[in-house]
Design an enzyme around this catalytic site. Structure first.
Site, PDB file in Angstrom:
ATOM      1  N   TYR A  33      11.564   2.716  48.035  1.00 19.19           N
ATOM      2  CA  TYR A  33      12.826   3.144  48.620  1.00 19.19           C
ATOM      3  C   TYR A  33      12.806   4.642  48.814  1.00 19.19           C
ATOM      4  O   TYR A  33      11.907   5.337  48.326  1.00 19.19           O
ATOM      5  CB  TYR A  33      14.021   2.721  47.753  1.00 19.19           C
ATOM      6  CG  TYR A  33      14.255   3.590  46.547  1.00 19.19           C
ATOM      7  CD1 TYR A  33      13.414   3.530  45.447  1.00 19.19           C
ATOM      8  CD2 TYR A  33      15.327   4.489  46.528  1.00 19.19           C
ATOM      9  CE1 TYR A  33      13.637   4.334  44.345  1.00 19.19           C
ATOM     10  CE2 TYR A  33      15.556   5.293  45.428  1.00 19.19           C
ATOM     11  CZ  TYR A  33      14.715   5.217  44.337  1.00 19.19           C
ATOM     12  OH  TYR A  33      14.937   6.014  43.262  1.00 19.19           O
ATOM     13  N   ARG A  52       7.735  11.076  52.708  1.00 19.08           N
ATOM     14  CA  ARG A  52       7.449  10.460  51.412  1.00 19.08           C
ATOM     15  C   ARG A  52       7.580   8.936  51.504  1.00 19.08           C
ATOM     16  O   ARG A  52       6.784   8.198  50.920  1.00 19.08           O
ATOM     17  CB  ARG A  52       8.386  11.013  50.333  1.00 19.08           C
ATOM     18  CG  ARG A  52       8.008  10.527  48.936  1.00 19.08           C
ATOM     19  CD  ARG A  52       8.780  11.241  47.860  1.00 19.08           C
ATOM     20  NE  ARG A  52      10.220  11.007  47.967  1.00 19.08           N
ATOM     21  CZ  ARG A  52      11.122  11.624  47.199  1.00 19.08           C
ATOM     22  NH1 ARG A  52      10.742  12.505  46.297  1.00 19.08           N
ATOM     23  NH2 ARG A  52      12.411  11.359  47.334  1.00 19.08           N
ATOM     24  N   ARG A 100       7.066 -17.561  46.309  1.00 20.17           N
ATOM     25  CA  ARG A 100       6.632 -16.671  45.239  1.00 20.17           C
ATOM     26  C   ARG A 100       5.168 -16.871  44.862  1.00 20.17           C
ATOM     27  O   ARG A 100       4.758 -17.938  44.450  1.00 20.17           O
ATOM     28  CB  ARG A 100       7.486 -16.889  43.990  1.00 20.17           C
ATOM     29  CG  ARG A 100       7.255 -15.806  42.927  1.00 20.17           C
ATOM     30  CD  ARG A 100       7.996 -16.141  41.639  1.00 20.17           C
ATOM     31  NE  ARG A 100       7.940 -15.054  40.672  1.00 20.17           N
ATOM     32  CZ  ARG A 100       6.899 -14.781  39.887  1.00 20.17           C
ATOM     33  NH1 ARG A 100       5.814 -15.514  39.980  1.00 20.17           N
ATOM     34  NH2 ARG A 100       6.936 -13.783  39.033  1.00 20.17           N
ATOM     35  N   LYS A 148       9.559  -9.287  29.738  1.00 18.18           N
ATOM     36  CA  LYS A 148       9.144  -9.986  30.964  1.00 18.18           C
ATOM     37  C   LYS A 148       9.987  -9.460  32.120  1.00 18.18           C
ATOM     38  O   LYS A 148      10.853 -10.157  32.652  1.00 18.18           O
ATOM     39  CB  LYS A 148       9.290 -11.494  30.784  1.00 18.18           C
ATOM     40  CG  LYS A 148       8.428 -12.306  31.739  1.00 18.18           C
ATOM     41  CD  LYS A 148       8.338 -13.736  31.267  1.00 18.18           C
ATOM     42  CE  LYS A 148       7.720 -14.637  32.310  1.00 18.18           C
ATOM     43  NZ  LYS A 148       6.357 -14.287  32.656  1.00 18.18           N
ATOM     44  N   GLU A 180      -4.224  -7.541  29.189  1.00 19.28           N
ATOM     45  CA  GLU A 180      -3.929  -8.942  29.489  1.00 19.28           C
ATOM     46  C   GLU A 180      -4.237  -9.193  30.956  1.00 19.28           C
ATOM     47  O   GLU A 180      -4.641  -8.283  31.684  1.00 19.28           O
ATOM     48  CB  GLU A 180      -2.461  -9.271  29.174  1.00 19.28           C
ATOM     49  CG  GLU A 180      -1.461  -8.417  29.931  1.00 19.28           C
ATOM     50  CD  GLU A 180      -0.008  -8.665  29.531  1.00 19.28           C
ATOM     51  OE1 GLU A 180       0.307  -9.785  29.103  1.00 19.28           O
ATOM     52  OE2 GLU A 180       0.805  -7.742  29.674  1.00 19.28           O
ATOM     53  N   LEU A 205       2.643  -9.005  27.154  1.00 16.47           N
ATOM     54  CA  LEU A 205       3.732  -9.976  27.078  1.00 16.47           C
ATOM     55  C   LEU A 205       3.395 -10.995  25.984  1.00 16.47           C
ATOM     56  O   LEU A 205       2.259 -11.474  25.934  1.00 16.47           O
ATOM     57  CB  LEU A 205       3.880 -10.702  28.416  1.00 16.47           C
ATOM     58  CG  LEU A 205       5.089 -11.634  28.502  1.00 16.47           C
ATOM     59  CD1 LEU A 205       6.370 -10.828  28.703  1.00 16.47           C
ATOM     60  CD2 LEU A 205       4.933 -12.644  29.625  1.00 16.47           C
TER      61      LEU A 205
HETATM   62  N1  PMP Z   1       1.101 -11.904  30.462  1.00 17.03           N
HETATM   63  C1  PMP Z   1       1.735 -11.666  31.617  1.00 17.03           C
HETATM   64  C2  PMP Z   1       1.751 -10.276  32.145  1.00 17.03           C
HETATM   65  C3  PMP Z   1       2.340 -12.724  32.332  1.00 17.03           C
HETATM   66  O1  PMP Z   1       2.977 -12.473  33.488  1.00 17.03           O
HETATM   67  C4  PMP Z   1       2.263 -14.036  31.822  1.00 17.03           C
HETATM   68  C5  PMP Z   1       2.836 -15.182  32.595  1.00 17.03           C
HETATM   69  N2  PMP Z   1       4.214 -15.309  32.407  1.00 17.03           N
HETATM   70  C6  PMP Z   1       1.628 -14.230  30.599  1.00 17.03           C
HETATM   71  C7  PMP Z   1       1.047 -13.154  29.948  1.00 17.03           C
HETATM   72  C8  PMP Z   1       1.536 -15.605  29.967  1.00 17.03           C
HETATM   73  O2  PMP Z   1       2.773 -15.945  29.428  1.00 17.03           O
HETATM   74  P1  PMP Z   1       3.203 -17.488  29.270  1.00 17.03           P
HETATM   75  O3  PMP Z   1       2.120 -18.146  28.492  1.00 17.03           O
HETATM   76  O4  PMP Z   1       4.487 -17.408  28.529  1.00 17.03           O
HETATM   77  O5  PMP Z   1       3.341 -18.030  30.654  1.00 17.03           O
END
Ligand code: PMP
Length: 282
Positions: A33, A52, A100, A148, A180, A205
């Site tokens: 934005y 920008r 999605r 999340k 991850e 996460l």
């Molecule tokens: N890490 C990230 C960044 C994710 O987006 C997800 C998917 N939701 C996971 C790990 C795996 O989480 P879950 O097993 O709860 O789907």
């Protein structure tokens, strides 16, 4: 007079303006934005703001839908329609609307363009007389991966890079250690059969599937080691896999073009996937 906004080619009353829920701005924060001030009904330093905006779009691979003149005409149109004398003009551009999925939508998917004005005392601001107070906060942008959040732009770019390389997932790393997957939890299995995954912290996460797999592995008598592992260790691992609600337990056979675990889903991973499916369908 009702507030007029701009959405994808049309000036509309605010109450009639809408974008589909599959907009990537809403789902992934996959957009950028820009905002310019308006003083005495005129845009302030607007060319620099538009430069920008152009750069931000280019950096995330969205084609700028308008040139400087095009943007300026829309901004001025919005200022006039709202009789705005003093305030702000916001320009929001997202990667558009598509079912999605992290990687970019098909080429030709039009970006979403939303613009609106906001009345605000910019010059006539009493705070400028009193002076502002500030507090200090830790800069968290974005280090709370345990939340999340829909702030998924980094993952969109990572998973687009993976897709472009013919890969299915991107393993993100920091300080040499795997954090991850773009949308999954990363695991490796050592030569002596220990299952290694990063411990919970603000760096990842807390995967729900991760939690279940750790429990199932323990019940099956396997050893779990919750510790960080490096990319190098992953490349030398006996097996590797990732977990998520949609991938369940997914064997990894290649990282950065190099075979992992002989290039085939490994026996422990297959077993864990089986145990997970058994649990899930029981
Ligand atoms: N890490 C990230 C960044 C994710 O987006 C997800 C998917 N939701 C996971 C790990 C795996 O989480 P879950 O097993 O709860 O789907």
């Amino acid at each position: 007079m009702s507030r007029i906004v701009y959405v994808n080619g049309r000036f509309l009353p605010y109450a009639e303006a809408a974008i589909p829920i599959m907009d990537r701005g809403f789902l992934f924060a996959d957009g950028i934005y820009e905002v310019s001030a308006v003083l005495n009904g005129r845009l302030v330093d607007n060319a620099a703001h538009l430069a920008r905006l152009d750069r931000s779009l280019r950096e995330i691979g969205i084609t700028n839908p308008f040139d400087q003149e095009g943007w300026t005409a829309l901004e001025e149109g919005l200022v006039a329609r709202n009789s705005l004398k003093e305030g702000l003009v916001y320009m929001q551009v997202t990667r558009g609307v598509h079912e999605r999925d992290f990687p970019f939508p098909p080429a030709g998917t039009p970006p979403t363009v939303v613009m609106f004005t906001q009345e605000k005392s910019v010059a006539a601001n009493p705070l400028a007389e009193r002076g502002a107070k500030v507090i200090s906060v830790e800069d968290l942008r974005w280090k709370r991966r345990d939340i999340k959040s829909v702030a998924l732009l980094a993952q969109v770019l990572a998973k687009q890079q993976a897709a472009a390389a013919g890969a299915n997932e991107a393993w993100m790393h920091e300080d040499g250690f795997v954090t991850e997957g773009g949308s999954s939890t990363a695991f490796i299995i050592t030569e002596d059969g220990r299952i290694v995954t990063r411990p919970l912290s603000t760096a990842i996460l807390p995967g729900i599937t991760r939690q279940a797999v750790i429990r199932l592995a323990a019940e099956a008598g396997l050893t779990i080691e919750e510790r960080p592992f490096s990319l190098d260790e992953a490349l030398r691992a006996a097996e590797a896999f990732f977990t998520s609600a949609s991938a369940l337990v997914m064997p990894v056979v290649e990282i950065d073009g190099q075979r992992v675990g002989g290039g085939q889903p490994g026996p422990h991973t297959r077993r864990l996937r089986g145990l997970y499916l058994e649990m899930a369908t029981a």
